[in-house]
Design a protein around this motif. Structure first.
Motif, PDB file in Angstrom:
ATOM      1  N   TYR A  33       0.828  -1.205   0.000  1.00 33.59           N
ATOM      2  CA  TYR A  33       0.000   0.000   0.000  1.00 33.59           C
ATOM      3  C   TYR A  33       0.867   1.263   0.000  1.00 33.59           C
ATOM      4  CZ  TYR A  33      -3.102  -3.454   2.297  1.00 33.59           C
ATOM      5  OH  TYR A  33      -3.835  -4.577   2.631  1.00 33.59           O
ATOM      6  N   TYR A  35       0.249   5.220   1.262  1.00 32.70           N
ATOM      7  CA  TYR A  35      -0.608   6.162   1.948  1.00 32.70           C
ATOM      8  C   TYR A  35       0.061   7.534   1.953  1.00 32.70           C
ATOM      9  CZ  TYR A  35      -3.606   2.586   4.055  1.00 32.70           C
ATOM     10  OH  TYR A  35      -4.502   1.568   4.260  1.00 32.70           O
ATOM     11  N   LYS A  41      -3.457  14.400  10.746  1.00 29.52           N
ATOM     12  CA  LYS A  41      -4.537  13.701  10.049  1.00 29.52           C
ATOM     13  C   LYS A  41      -4.205  12.223   9.957  1.00 29.52           C
ATOM     14  CE  LYS A  41      -6.977  17.337   8.821  1.00 29.52           C
ATOM     15  NZ  LYS A  41      -8.340  17.542   9.332  1.00 29.52           N
ATOM     16  N   PRO A  42      -5.222  11.372   9.739  1.00 28.63           N
ATOM     17  CA  PRO A  42      -4.921   9.948   9.553  1.00 28.63           C
ATOM     18  C   PRO A  42      -4.339   9.700   8.171  1.00 28.63           C
ATOM     19  CG  PRO A  42      -7.253  10.340   9.241  1.00 28.63           C
ATOM     20  CD  PRO A  42      -6.667  11.654   9.690  1.00 28.63           C
ATOM     21  N   PRO A  43      -3.703   8.561   7.964  1.00 26.77           N
ATOM     22  CA  PRO A  43      -3.211   8.215   6.622  1.00 26.77           C
ATOM     23  C   PRO A  43      -4.377   8.079   5.642  1.00 26.77           C
ATOM     24  CG  PRO A  43      -2.215   6.806   8.296  1.00 26.77           C
ATOM     25  CD  PRO A  43      -3.315   7.536   8.972  1.00 26.77           C
ATOM     26  N   LEU A  90       3.640   7.015   3.342  1.00 28.64           N
ATOM     27  CA  LEU A  90       3.824   5.765   4.069  1.00 28.64           C
ATOM     28  C   LEU A  90       3.568   4.572   3.161  1.00 28.64           C
ATOM     29  CD1 LEU A  90       1.820   6.817   7.222  1.00 28.64           C
ATOM     30  CD2 LEU A  90       4.244   6.275   7.235  1.00 28.64           C
ATOM     31  N   THR A 101      -5.900  -8.397   7.228  1.00 28.75           N
ATOM     32  CA  THR A 101      -5.344  -7.214   6.577  1.00 28.75           C
ATOM     33  C   THR A 101      -4.490  -6.390   7.517  1.00 28.75           C
ATOM     34  OG1 THR A 101      -7.374  -6.019   7.065  1.00 28.75           O
ATOM     35  CG2 THR A 101      -7.171  -6.986   4.861  1.00 28.75           C
ATOM     36  N   GLU A 102      -4.120  -6.922   8.689  1.00 27.34           N
ATOM     37  CA  GLU A 102      -3.300  -6.113   9.586  1.00 27.34           C
ATOM     38  C   GLU A 102      -2.023  -5.747   8.869  1.00 27.34           C
ATOM     39  OE1 GLU A 102      -3.216  -8.629  13.008  1.00 27.34           O
ATOM     40  OE2 GLU A 102      -1.432  -9.684  12.318  1.00 27.34           O
ATOM     41  N   PHE A 105       3.741  -0.995   8.714  1.00 28.86           N
ATOM     42  CA  PHE A 105       4.101   0.241   8.036  1.00 28.86           C
ATOM     43  C   PHE A 105       5.597   0.499   8.091  1.00 28.86           C
ATOM     44  CE2 PHE A 105       0.255   2.585   6.949  1.00 28.86           C
ATOM     45  CZ  PHE A 105      -0.715   1.833   7.588  1.00 28.86           C
ATOM     46  N   GLY A 106       6.097   1.155   7.053  1.00 27.62           N
ATOM     47  CA  GLY A 106       7.435   1.700   7.080  1.00 27.62           C
ATOM     48  C   GLY A 106       7.456   2.999   7.868  1.00 27.62           C
TER      49      GLY A 106
ATOM     50  N   GLN B  33      -8.245  -3.034  13.503  1.00 29.20           N
ATOM     51  CA  GLN B  33      -6.912  -2.919  14.087  1.00 29.20           C
ATOM     52  C   GLN B  33      -6.775  -1.602  14.838  1.00 29.20           C
ATOM     53  OE1 GLN B  33      -6.434  -3.416  10.231  1.00 29.20           O
ATOM     54  NE2 GLN B  33      -7.156  -5.458  10.781  1.00 29.20           N
ATOM     55  N   TYR B  35      -3.636   1.071  15.996  1.00 32.74           N
ATOM     56  CA  TYR B  35      -2.242   1.438  15.769  1.00 32.74           C
ATOM     57  C   TYR B  35      -1.902   2.620  16.679  1.00 32.74           C
ATOM     58  CZ  TYR B  35      -2.636  -1.119  11.331  1.00 32.74           C
ATOM     59  OH  TYR B  35      -2.829  -2.080  10.371  1.00 32.74           O
ATOM     60  N   GLN B  37       0.933   5.854  16.576  1.00 38.09           N
ATOM     61  CA  GLN B  37       1.899   6.528  15.721  1.00 38.09           C
ATOM     62  C   GLN B  37       2.541   7.666  16.477  1.00 38.09           C
ATOM     63  OE1 GLN B  37       0.286   8.420  12.210  1.00 38.09           O
ATOM     64  NE2 GLN B  37       2.224   8.281  11.104  1.00 38.09           N
ATOM     65  N   PRO B  43       2.732   4.281  11.543  1.00 42.27           N
ATOM     66  CA  PRO B  43       1.909   3.652  12.571  1.00 42.27           C
ATOM     67  C   PRO B  43       2.443   2.268  12.912  1.00 42.27           C
ATOM     68  CG  PRO B  43       0.559   4.552  10.796  1.00 42.27           C
ATOM     69  CD  PRO B  43       1.970   4.591  10.323  1.00 42.27           C
ATOM     70  N   LEU B  86      -0.421   9.233  18.595  1.00 39.42           N
ATOM     71  CA  LEU B  86      -1.680   9.277  17.853  1.00 39.42           C
ATOM     72  C   LEU B  86      -2.205   7.848  17.758  1.00 39.42           C
ATOM     73  CD1 LEU B  86      -3.686  10.939  16.066  1.00 39.42           C
ATOM     74  CD2 LEU B  86      -2.270  10.297  14.110  1.00 39.42           C
ATOM     75  N   LEU B  88      -4.828   5.259  16.276  1.00 37.95           N
ATOM     76  CA  LEU B  88      -5.661   5.119  15.085  1.00 37.95           C
ATOM     77  C   LEU B  88      -6.344   3.757  15.098  1.00 37.95           C
ATOM     78  CD1 LEU B  88      -2.883   6.344  12.667  1.00 37.95           C
ATOM     79  CD2 LEU B  88      -5.069   7.512  12.879  1.00 37.95           C
ATOM     80  N   GLU B  92     -11.385  -3.263   8.456  1.00 40.90           N
ATOM     81  CA  GLU B  92     -11.315  -3.917   7.156  1.00 40.90           C
ATOM     82  C   GLU B  92     -12.679  -3.788   6.485  1.00 40.90           C
ATOM     83  OE1 GLU B  92     -10.105  -7.966   7.337  1.00 40.90           O
ATOM     84  OE2 GLU B  92     -10.691  -8.393   5.284  1.00 40.90           O
ATOM     85  N   PHE B  99      -8.421  -1.338   3.994  1.00 39.39           N
ATOM     86  CA  PHE B  99      -8.944  -1.000   5.308  1.00 39.39           C
ATOM     87  C   PHE B  99      -9.004   0.513   5.439  1.00 39.39           C
ATOM     88  CE2 PHE B  99      -4.635  -0.241   6.914  1.00 39.39           C
ATOM     89  CZ  PHE B  99      -3.880  -1.098   6.150  1.00 39.39           C
ATOM     90  N   PHE B 101      -9.087   3.993   7.879  1.00 36.65           N
ATOM     91  CA  PHE B 101      -8.658   4.543   9.159  1.00 36.65           C
ATOM     92  C   PHE B 101      -9.698   5.492   9.735  1.00 36.65           C
ATOM     93  CE2 PHE B 101      -4.379   3.299  10.160  1.00 36.65           C
ATOM     94  CZ  PHE B 101      -3.835   2.910   8.950  1.00 36.65           C
ATOM     95  N   GLY B 102      -9.780   5.525  11.055  1.00 34.10           N
ATOM     96  CA  GLY B 102     -10.489   6.587  11.746  1.00 34.10           C
ATOM     97  C   GLY B 102      -9.629   7.841  11.749  1.00 34.10           C
ATOM     98  N   ALA B 103     -10.193   8.947  12.254  1.00 38.09           N
ATOM     99  CA  ALA B 103      -9.493  10.235  12.225  1.00 38.09           C
ATOM    100  C   ALA B 103      -8.354  10.305  13.236  1.00 38.09           C
ATOM    101  CB  ALA B 103     -10.481  11.371  12.457  1.00 38.09           C
TER     102      ALA B 103
END
Lengths: 114, 111
Positions: A33, A35, A41-43, A90, A101-102, A105-106, B33, B35, B37, B43, B86, B88, B92, B99, B101-103
């Motif tokens: 993926y 992102y 903000k979220p990815p 990301l 799907t877990e 991330f880099g 999930q 996470y 960050q 994350p 953060l 998150l 899925e 998947f 993400f929430g804010a």
């Protein structure tokens, strides 16, 4: 090895430059993926590759061009970017199977477009 | 449209206090999930919950998945400054390999 490695960590580029972001994983994951994340903000999902084929493109402008040379590598080619494209980019990978799907991330590439 | 709503958006507490972060949706997720960050980093996966009503513990962190698999919570007991970050949640969706993400909830734990 549960690492996703991204290079470079930081990148500053002009609006006429062409550059590439690279991502590598050796976990045997079949989904990878890209992102984009802005501050606080979220990815936001950009692209998903499944079994080396592009499966999802979230209406990303053509100045971003993904490439998956093999199951371990994912590139993002950048051309003619705008200052508003500055963000943390990301890469992630996952098994990609439904119910699994877990993602791992880099550390991201901090991109600044000037 | 944000499928996943997280609350609160920001939480500042003192070391030793407890906190709870919520992740809610009108959609059913096959898995969810959590996470954490830190600034300038990617994350890091904390946990995956799959079964409705499931509770998972990770040291001082307790994760719960709602019975209907539409909501989840993260509870931290006796928070420490190292818990700052953060948080998150990500669910899925029906699309294979995707998947959402929430804010995010920014948690700050001060000594």
């Amino acid at each position: 090895d549960t690492e996703v490695t991204q290079t470079p960590k930081h990148l500053v580029m002009g609006m006429t430059n062409k550059k590439s972001l690279k991502c590598e994983q050796h976990m045997g994951h079949r989904a990878m993926y890209w992102y984009k994340q802005k501050a606080k903000k979220p990815p936001e999902l950009m692209f998903v590759y499944s079994y080396e084929k592009l499966s999802i493109n979230e209406s990303v402008p053509s100045r971003f061009s993904p490439e998956c040379p093999n199951s371990s590598l994912l590139n993002l080619h950048l051309h003619a970017l705008q200052p508003e494209d500055s963000a943390l980019y990301l890469c992630a990978s996952s098994q990609g199977a439904p119910g699994n799907t877990e993602a791992f991330f880099g550390q991201g590439t901090r991109l600044t477009v000037v | 449209t944000q499928l996943l709503e997280q609350s609160p958006q920001f939480l500042s507490i003192q070391e030793g206090e407890n906190l709870t972060v919520y992740c809610n949706s009108s959609s059913v997720f096959s898995s969810l999930q959590w996470y954490r960050q830190e600034p300038g980093e990617g994350p890091v996966l904390l946990v995956t919950v799959v079964t409705g009503g499931e509770v998972k513990k990770l040291k001082r962190l307790t994760f719960q998945f709602g019975d209907a698999r539409k909501d989840s919570s993260l509870h931290i007991t006796a928070a420490q400054p190292g818990d700052t970050g953060l948080y998150l949640c990500a669910g899925e969706t029906d699309s294979w390999g995707k998947f959402q993400f929430g804010a995010g909830t920014q948690v700050v734990v001060t000594p």
